[in-house]
Structure formats: C-alpha cells, structure tokens
Motif scaffolding. Structure first.
Motif, PDB file in Angstrom:
ATOM      1  N   HIS A 196      46.228  33.447  46.129  1.00 40.76           N
ATOM      2  CA  HIS A 196      46.457  34.875  46.382  1.00 40.76           C
ATOM      3  C   HIS A 196      47.191  35.528  45.200  1.00 40.76           C
ATOM      4  CE1 HIS A 196      46.958  38.456  48.877  1.00 40.76           C
ATOM      5  NE2 HIS A 196      48.175  38.528  48.373  1.00 40.76           N
ATOM      6  N   SER A 197      48.236  34.867  44.705  1.00 42.11           N
ATOM      7  CA  SER A 197      49.012  35.423  43.590  1.00 42.11           C
ATOM      8  C   SER A 197      48.155  35.650  42.352  1.00 42.11           C
ATOM      9  CB  SER A 197      50.162  34.489  43.223  1.00 42.11           C
ATOM     10  OG  SER A 197      51.069  34.380  44.279  1.00 42.11           O
ATOM     11  N   LEU A 198      47.161  34.787  42.167  1.00 37.90           N
ATOM     12  CA  LEU A 198      46.278  34.898  40.999  1.00 37.90           C
ATOM     13  C   LEU A 198      44.977  35.635  41.313  1.00 37.90           C
ATOM     14  CD1 LEU A 198      46.911  31.344  39.559  1.00 37.90           C
ATOM     15  CD2 LEU A 198      47.458  33.503  38.429  1.00 37.90           C
ATOM     16  N   HIS A 199      44.927  36.234  42.507  1.00 42.36           N
ATOM     17  CA  HIS A 199      43.750  37.012  42.945  1.00 42.36           C
ATOM     18  C   HIS A 199      42.483  36.165  42.986  1.00 42.36           C
ATOM     19  CE1 HIS A 199      46.412  40.433  42.519  1.00 42.36           C
ATOM     20  NE2 HIS A 199      46.659  40.065  41.280  1.00 42.36           N
ATOM     21  N   LEU A 200      42.620  34.906  43.348  1.00 39.80           N
ATOM     22  CA  LEU A 200      41.477  33.990  43.458  1.00 39.80           C
ATOM     23  C   LEU A 200      41.017  33.935  44.921  1.00 39.80           C
ATOM     24  CD1 LEU A 200      42.833  31.123  41.164  1.00 39.80           C
ATOM     25  CD2 LEU A 200      41.156  32.896  40.576  1.00 39.80           C
ATOM     26  N   TYR A 201      40.651  35.112  45.440  1.00 48.51           N
ATOM     27  CA  TYR A 201      40.293  35.220  46.848  1.00 48.51           C
ATOM     28  C   TYR A 201      39.025  34.443  47.178  1.00 48.51           C
ATOM     29  CZ  TYR A 201      43.583  38.992  46.127  1.00 48.51           C
ATOM     30  OH  TYR A 201      44.682  39.714  45.772  1.00 48.51           O
TER      31      TYR A 201
END
Length: 190
Positions: A113-118
């Motif tokens: 989530h923090s790295l926007h790897l949804y």
C-alpha cells in the motif's frame, strides 16, 4: 539503550547477553533516531546470523525491526524487500496459518500500500492471506479485521479500480465496522 550495551560490551561477541544488549539498543533507538539505529540493527542481524544461525525467531524479529527502521528512513523499497523475505521465512518456519506468519503478511500488504502496489496487494490479500486468516483466526479476530481493511483500501485506492471494486471496498469496510463494534464495543478506538 546505551547503558545496557556498555554493560555487556566487554563480553565475547558470541555472548548471548551482549547480543540481547545490542538488540535492546537498536530497538530503543529505532523509533526516535532511526539513522543511528540502522547500523546497530544491521550489525545485530549479522551477529545473530553468524553466531546463532538456527535462531529463526531472533532473525525474524531483528529483520522486522530493520524493516521498520528502513520505512522510518523513507527507504520503502528496501523495507519491502525485507518484508518479503520475512514473510517467506515465516511461512517456512511456522506455516501459513500461524498468527505470526499472518501478521508478517499484513506488514507486507502494508508495504504494498505504501508503495502504491495495489495490483500486488489485492490478490495477495484476497487469495492468499485472508482465506487463511479467516480459517485459522476467525472472522472476528483483530488481525483478520485489519486484513479486510487493507483489502478494502487496496481496492479503493487502486487508480484502475472499477465501480465494482469500489462497491466491494465499501461492503468490506461496512462489515469490518459492524464486527469491530460488536466484538470490541462502540468505545474501542479502532
């Protein structure tokens, strides 16, 4: 922190008290002075791997502290690599349905989530972690509820989400809220 370390500094490198003192020092520095904690935690991890290579708990706990330190320093990619390793080692050491393994999976999902790897977070949570958590911990366990929240966030924040994704995210979140109130009471901070 430092006083504990200085007490055991003169002991041999393989002394367990010295190792524990280094761990205490790293853990006490990590929240407030992560730049100072980093070399201590790295040295402690190297020491444990060299002197106590079979201490899986010690290695995993030190890696977890190190990954938090990386995150606090804004080194999110390095934290992610370490959290992947921690999860893999936890699965090997304890099995997929152990609570500690599920917790390390939750931490990994948080890094996604923090790295926007949804695109990685959603299938990991939906297909791997949540079915195991529901089966081993139950639907109302705080960790299962947190994983559901993470799945809801991954679905909602994904820039490629569909209307169905948003509806699913809302449905999951409504269920979590209802369960939290029922299990923990309305005054609970979560």
């Amino acid at each position: 922190g430092w006083a504990c370390w200085k007490t055991y500094l003169g002991r041999p490198v393989t002394n367990g008290n010295r190792r524990e003192a280094m761990g205490v020092l790293g853990s006490s520095l990590e929240p407030f002075r992560p730049e100072e904690a980093l070399p201590v935690l790295e040295a402690n991890l190297a020491l444990i791997r060299r002197g106590w290579p079979d201490d899986e708990d010690g290695i995993l706990n030190t890696q977890a502290s190190l990954s938090i330190c990386y995150s606090n320093l804004g080194r999110l990619d390095e934290a992610l690599v370490l959290k992947r390793e921690i999860y893999t080692r936890s699965v090997a050491a304890f099995g997929v349905s152990h609570e500690n393994t599920i917790l390390t999976g939750s931490n990994l999902a948080s890094s996604f989530h923090s790295l926007h790897l949804y695109g990685e977070a959603t299938p990991f949570l939906r297909d791997q972690l949540l079915p195991v958590a529901r089966r081993s911990l139950g639907l109302d366990h705080h960790l299962t509820l947190r994983l559901n929240e993470r799945l809801s966030a991954a679905l909602a924040y994904d820039p490629e989400h569909t209307r169905e994704d948003l509806l699913e995210a809302d449905s999951i979140l409504q269920d979590v809220i209802k369960r939290r109130r029922r299990v923990f009471g309305p005054a609970h901070p979560d």
